[in-house]
Design a protein around this motif. Structure first.
Motif, PDB file in Angstrom:
ATOM      1  N   GLN A   6      10.556 -22.979 -23.836  1.00 10.10           N
ATOM      2  CA  GLN A   6      10.904 -22.265 -22.618  1.00 10.10           C
ATOM      3  C   GLN A   6      10.834 -20.777 -22.897  1.00 10.10           C
ATOM      4  OE1 GLN A   6      14.744 -23.175 -21.003  1.00 10.10           O
ATOM      5  NE2 GLN A   6      14.009 -22.886 -18.937  1.00 10.10           N
ATOM      6  N   ALA A   7      10.487 -20.022 -21.885  1.00  7.55           N
ATOM      7  CA  ALA A   7      10.312 -18.585 -22.039  1.00  7.55           C
ATOM      8  C   ALA A   7      11.596 -17.898 -22.478  1.00  7.55           C
ATOM      9  CB  ALA A   7       9.829 -17.984 -20.727  1.00  7.55           C
ATOM     10  N   THR A   8      11.436 -16.753 -23.062  1.00  6.48           N
ATOM     11  CA  THR A   8      12.558 -15.950 -23.512  1.00  6.48           C
ATOM     12  C   THR A   8      13.076 -15.100 -22.365  1.00  6.48           C
ATOM     13  OG1 THR A   8      11.646 -15.850 -25.730  1.00  6.48           O
ATOM     14  CG2 THR A   8      13.229 -14.161 -25.155  1.00  6.48           C
ATOM     15  N   ALA A   9      14.406 -15.072 -22.239  1.00  6.22           N
ATOM     16  CA  ALA A   9      15.053 -14.169 -21.277  1.00  6.22           C
ATOM     17  C   ALA A   9      15.511 -12.951 -22.061  1.00  6.22           C
ATOM     18  CB  ALA A   9      16.238 -14.856 -20.612  1.00  6.22           C
ATOM     19  N   LEU A  10      15.298 -11.783 -21.515  1.00  6.91           N
ATOM     20  CA  LEU A  10      15.621 -10.538 -22.214  1.00  6.91           C
ATOM     21  C   LEU A  10      16.568  -9.710 -21.360  1.00  6.91           C
ATOM     22  CD1 LEU A  10      14.658  -9.304 -24.894  1.00  6.91           C
ATOM     23  CD2 LEU A  10      12.905  -8.118 -23.623  1.00  6.91           C
ATOM     24  N   SER A  11      17.640  -9.216 -21.989  1.00 10.66           N
ATOM     25  CA  SER A  11      18.543  -8.327 -21.257  1.00 10.66           C
ATOM     26  C   SER A  11      18.005  -6.906 -21.357  1.00 10.66           C
ATOM     27  CB  SER A  11      19.951  -8.395 -21.848  1.00 10.66           C
ATOM     28  OG  SER A  11      20.026  -7.636 -23.029  1.00 10.66           O
ATOM     29  N   PRO A  12      18.453  -6.019 -20.485  1.00 15.00           N
ATOM     30  CA  PRO A  12      18.013  -4.620 -20.564  1.00 15.00           C
ATOM     31  C   PRO A  12      18.384  -3.981 -21.903  1.00 15.00           C
ATOM     32  CG  PRO A  12      19.113  -5.024 -18.479  1.00 15.00           C
ATOM     33  CD  PRO A  12      19.304  -6.266 -19.323  1.00 15.00           C
ATOM     34  N   GLU A  13      19.408  -4.494 -22.556  1.00  9.58           N
ATOM     35  CA  GLU A  13      19.859  -3.927 -23.825  1.00  9.58           C
ATOM     36  C   GLU A  13      19.124  -4.514 -25.026  1.00  9.58           C
ATOM     37  OE1 GLU A  13      21.882  -5.044 -21.387  1.00  9.58           O
ATOM     38  OE2 GLU A  13      22.365  -3.048 -20.685  1.00  9.58           O
ATOM     39  N   GLY A  14      18.180  -5.438 -24.801  1.00  9.65           N
ATOM     40  CA  GLY A  14      17.366  -5.962 -25.889  1.00  9.65           C
ATOM     41  C   GLY A  14      17.810  -7.294 -26.444  1.00  9.65           C
ATOM     42  N   ALA A  15      18.898  -7.864 -25.977  1.00  6.33           N
ATOM     43  CA  ALA A  15      19.299  -9.196 -26.423  1.00  6.33           C
ATOM     44  C   ALA A  15      18.344 -10.209 -25.791  1.00  6.33           C
ATOM     45  CB  ALA A  15      20.741  -9.475 -26.019  1.00  6.33           C
ATOM     46  N   ALA A  16      18.017 -11.259 -26.536  1.00  7.03           N
ATOM     47  CA  ALA A  16      17.055 -12.247 -26.050  1.00  7.03           C
ATOM     48  C   ALA A  16      17.606 -13.657 -26.215  1.00  7.03           C
ATOM     49  CB  ALA A  16      15.746 -12.109 -26.823  1.00  7.03           C
ATOM     50  N   VAL A  17      17.119 -14.544 -25.348  1.00  7.21           N
ATOM     51  CA  VAL A  17      17.531 -15.941 -25.369  1.00  7.21           C
ATOM     52  C   VAL A  17      16.287 -16.811 -25.259  1.00  7.21           C
ATOM     53  CG1 VAL A  17      18.841 -17.739 -24.187  1.00  7.21           C
ATOM     54  CG2 VAL A  17      19.719 -15.402 -24.248  1.00  7.21           C
ATOM     55  N   THR A  18      16.166 -17.779 -26.158  1.00  7.29           N
ATOM     56  CA  THR A  18      15.085 -18.756 -26.114  1.00  7.29           C
ATOM     57  C   THR A  18      15.726 -20.137 -26.076  1.00  7.29           C
ATOM     58  OG1 THR A  18      13.676 -17.295 -27.425  1.00  7.29           O
ATOM     59  CG2 THR A  18      13.025 -19.591 -27.315  1.00  7.29           C
ATOM     60  N   GLN A  19      15.100 -21.083 -25.380  1.00  5.76           N
ATOM     61  CA  GLN A  19      15.663 -22.422 -25.258  1.00  5.76           C
ATOM     62  C   GLN A  19      14.621 -23.478 -25.571  1.00  5.76           C
ATOM     63  OE1 GLN A  19      18.179 -22.906 -21.694  1.00  5.76           O
ATOM     64  NE2 GLN A  19      17.383 -20.877 -21.128  1.00  5.76           N
ATOM     65  N   TYR A  20      15.072 -24.602 -26.147  1.00  9.84           N
ATOM     66  CA  TYR A  20      14.180 -25.714 -26.461  1.00  9.84           C
ATOM     67  C   TYR A  20      15.003 -26.956 -26.781  1.00  9.84           C
ATOM     68  CZ  TYR A  20      15.360 -24.183 -31.209  1.00  9.84           C
ATOM     69  OH  TYR A  20      16.028 -23.810 -32.343  1.00  9.84           O
ATOM     70  N   GLU A  21      14.353 -28.114 -26.741  1.00 12.50           N
ATOM     71  CA  GLU A  21      14.982 -29.381 -27.086  1.00 12.50           C
ATOM     72  C   GLU A  21      14.774 -29.636 -28.570  1.00 12.50           C
ATOM     73  OE1 GLU A  21      13.718 -32.544 -28.152  1.00 12.50           O
ATOM     74  OE2 GLU A  21      15.671 -33.479 -27.915  1.00 12.50           O
ATOM     75  N   TRP A  22      15.814 -30.140 -29.248  1.00 15.82           N
ATOM     76  CA  TRP A  22      15.696 -30.452 -30.669  1.00 15.82           C
ATOM     77  C   TRP A  22      16.633 -31.603 -31.016  1.00 15.82           C
ATOM     78  CZ3 TRP A  22      12.369 -29.968 -34.280  1.00 15.82           C
ATOM     79  CH2 TRP A  22      12.716 -30.101 -35.620  1.00 15.82           C
ATOM     80  N   ARG A  23      16.060 -32.709 -31.456  1.00 15.85           N
ATOM     81  CA  ARG A  23      16.819 -33.878 -31.916  1.00 15.85           C
ATOM     82  C   ARG A  23      17.876 -34.345 -30.926  1.00 15.85           C
ATOM     83  NH1 ARG A  23      17.180 -34.026 -38.385  1.00 15.85           N
ATOM     84  NH2 ARG A  23      14.997 -33.495 -38.726  1.00 15.85           N
ATOM     85  N   GLY A  24      17.505 -34.378 -29.666  1.00 16.87           N
ATOM     86  CA  GLY A  24      18.396 -34.870 -28.637  1.00 16.87           C
ATOM     87  C   GLY A  24      19.377 -33.855 -28.091  1.00 16.87           C
ATOM     88  N   ALA A  25      19.335 -32.641 -28.576  1.00 21.39           N
ATOM     89  CA  ALA A  25      20.229 -31.582 -28.081  1.00 21.39           C
ATOM     90  C   ALA A  25      19.392 -30.471 -27.452  1.00 21.39           C
ATOM     91  CB  ALA A  25      21.058 -31.012 -29.224  1.00 21.39           C
ATOM     92  N   TRP A  26      19.979 -29.756 -26.517  1.00 16.66           N
ATOM     93  CA  TRP A  26      19.340 -28.576 -25.937  1.00 16.66           C
ATOM     94  C   TRP A  26      19.823 -27.372 -26.718  1.00 16.66           C
ATOM     95  CZ3 TRP A  26      15.207 -28.188 -23.233  1.00 16.66           C
ATOM     96  CH2 TRP A  26      14.875 -26.976 -22.633  1.00 16.66           C
ATOM     97  N   VAL A  27      18.904 -26.631 -27.298  1.00 17.93           N
ATOM     98  CA  VAL A  27      19.239 -25.478 -28.132  1.00 17.93           C
ATOM     99  C   VAL A  27      19.004 -24.194 -27.349  1.00 17.93           C
ATOM    100  CG1 VAL A  27      18.749 -24.229 -30.274  1.00 17.93           C
ATOM    101  CG2 VAL A  27      18.631 -26.737 -30.230  1.00 17.93           C
ATOM    102  N   VAL A  28      20.017 -23.345 -27.353  1.00 22.48           N
ATOM    103  CA  VAL A  28      19.913 -22.005 -26.788  1.00 22.48           C
ATOM    104  C   VAL A  28      20.011 -21.063 -27.981  1.00 22.48           C
ATOM    105  CG1 VAL A  28      20.958 -20.295 -25.264  1.00 22.48           C
ATOM    106  CG2 VAL A  28      20.991 -22.726 -24.622  1.00 22.48           C
ATOM    107  N   ALA A  29      18.923 -20.387 -28.290  1.00 20.07           N
ATOM    108  CA  ALA A  29      18.883 -19.473 -29.438  1.00 20.07           C
ATOM    109  C   ALA A  29      19.076 -18.047 -28.928  1.00 20.07           C
ATOM    110  CB  ALA A  29      17.556 -19.604 -30.168  1.00 20.07           C
ATOM    111  N   ALA A  30      20.091 -17.389 -29.467  1.00 20.26           N
ATOM    112  CA  ALA A  30      20.425 -16.026 -29.030  1.00 20.26           C
ATOM    113  C   ALA A  30      20.043 -15.033 -30.123  1.00 20.26           C
ATOM    114  CB  ALA A  30      21.921 -15.931 -28.738  1.00 20.26           C
ATOM    115  N   TYR A  31      19.483 -13.915 -29.707  1.00 22.78           N
ATOM    116  CA  TYR A  31      19.056 -12.868 -30.633  1.00 22.78           C
ATOM    117  C   TYR A  31      19.575 -11.524 -30.150  1.00 22.78           C
ATOM    118  CZ  TYR A  31      15.743 -16.584 -31.646  1.00 22.78           C
ATOM    119  OH  TYR A  31      15.186 -17.805 -31.946  1.00 22.78           O
ATOM    120  N   GLY A  32      20.062 -10.715 -31.075  1.00 24.16           N
ATOM    121  CA  GLY A  32      20.467  -9.365 -30.720  1.00 24.16           C
ATOM    122  C   GLY A  32      21.960  -9.186 -30.606  1.00 24.16           C
ATOM    123  N   SER A  33      22.342  -8.175 -29.884  1.00 18.59           N
ATOM    124  CA  SER A  33      23.722  -7.727 -29.746  1.00 18.59           C
ATOM    125  C   SER A  33      24.288  -8.179 -28.394  1.00 18.59           C
ATOM    126  CB  SER A  33      23.746  -6.200 -29.843  1.00 18.59           C
ATOM    127  OG  SER A  33      25.033  -5.712 -29.648  1.00 18.59           O
TER     128      SER A  33
END
Length: 117
Positions: A6-33
């Motif tokens: 799934q596409a990355t969502a980006l905040s104006p301050e540079g924090a990013a979020v990526t999402q994907y399915e992994w081993r039966g769980a939905w993963v939300v990966a957060a990057y930044g501050s």
């Protein structure tokens, strides 16, 4: 490591979020501050994830800074669904320890451990 679907969502301050399915769980990966000014994309992603998936993992390995805005979001998300926090940074782990949030949340060392727990 899985490839995000799934596409990355980006905040104006540079924090990013990526999402994907992994081993039966939905993963939300957060990057930044994450603070009150940058929390919205992550809050939106977690709110949708717990509504649509039985198990949600926050991959916190890319979080470089967190304050009470993130702690509040994690507690609210935990109350709404099955949230696990994976690979928290040293700063986030310390913040959770100092505030006692680590006794409320399910925290794991890796995304794999969180997904299968």
């Amino acid at each position: 490591m899985p490839v995000p679907v799934q596409a990355t969502a980006l905040s104006p301050e540079g924090a990013a979020v990526t999402q994907y399915e992994w081993r039966g769980a939905w993963v939300v990966a957060a990057y930044g501050s994450y603070d009150i000014h940058s929390i919205t994309p992550l809050a939106d992603a977690l709110k949708t994830a717990v509504r649509e998936h039985p198990k949600v993992v926050l991959d916190a390995s890319g979080i470089t800074f967190a304050d009470s805005a993130l702690l509040n979001l994690l507690i609210l998300t935990h109350r709404s669904g099955a949230l696990r926090v994976a690979a928290p940074s040293r700063q986030l782990r310390r913040l959770c320890d100092i505030t006692g949030v680590d006794t409320v949340l399910v925290m794991r060392e890796t995304v794999d451990e969180a997904a299968i727990s």
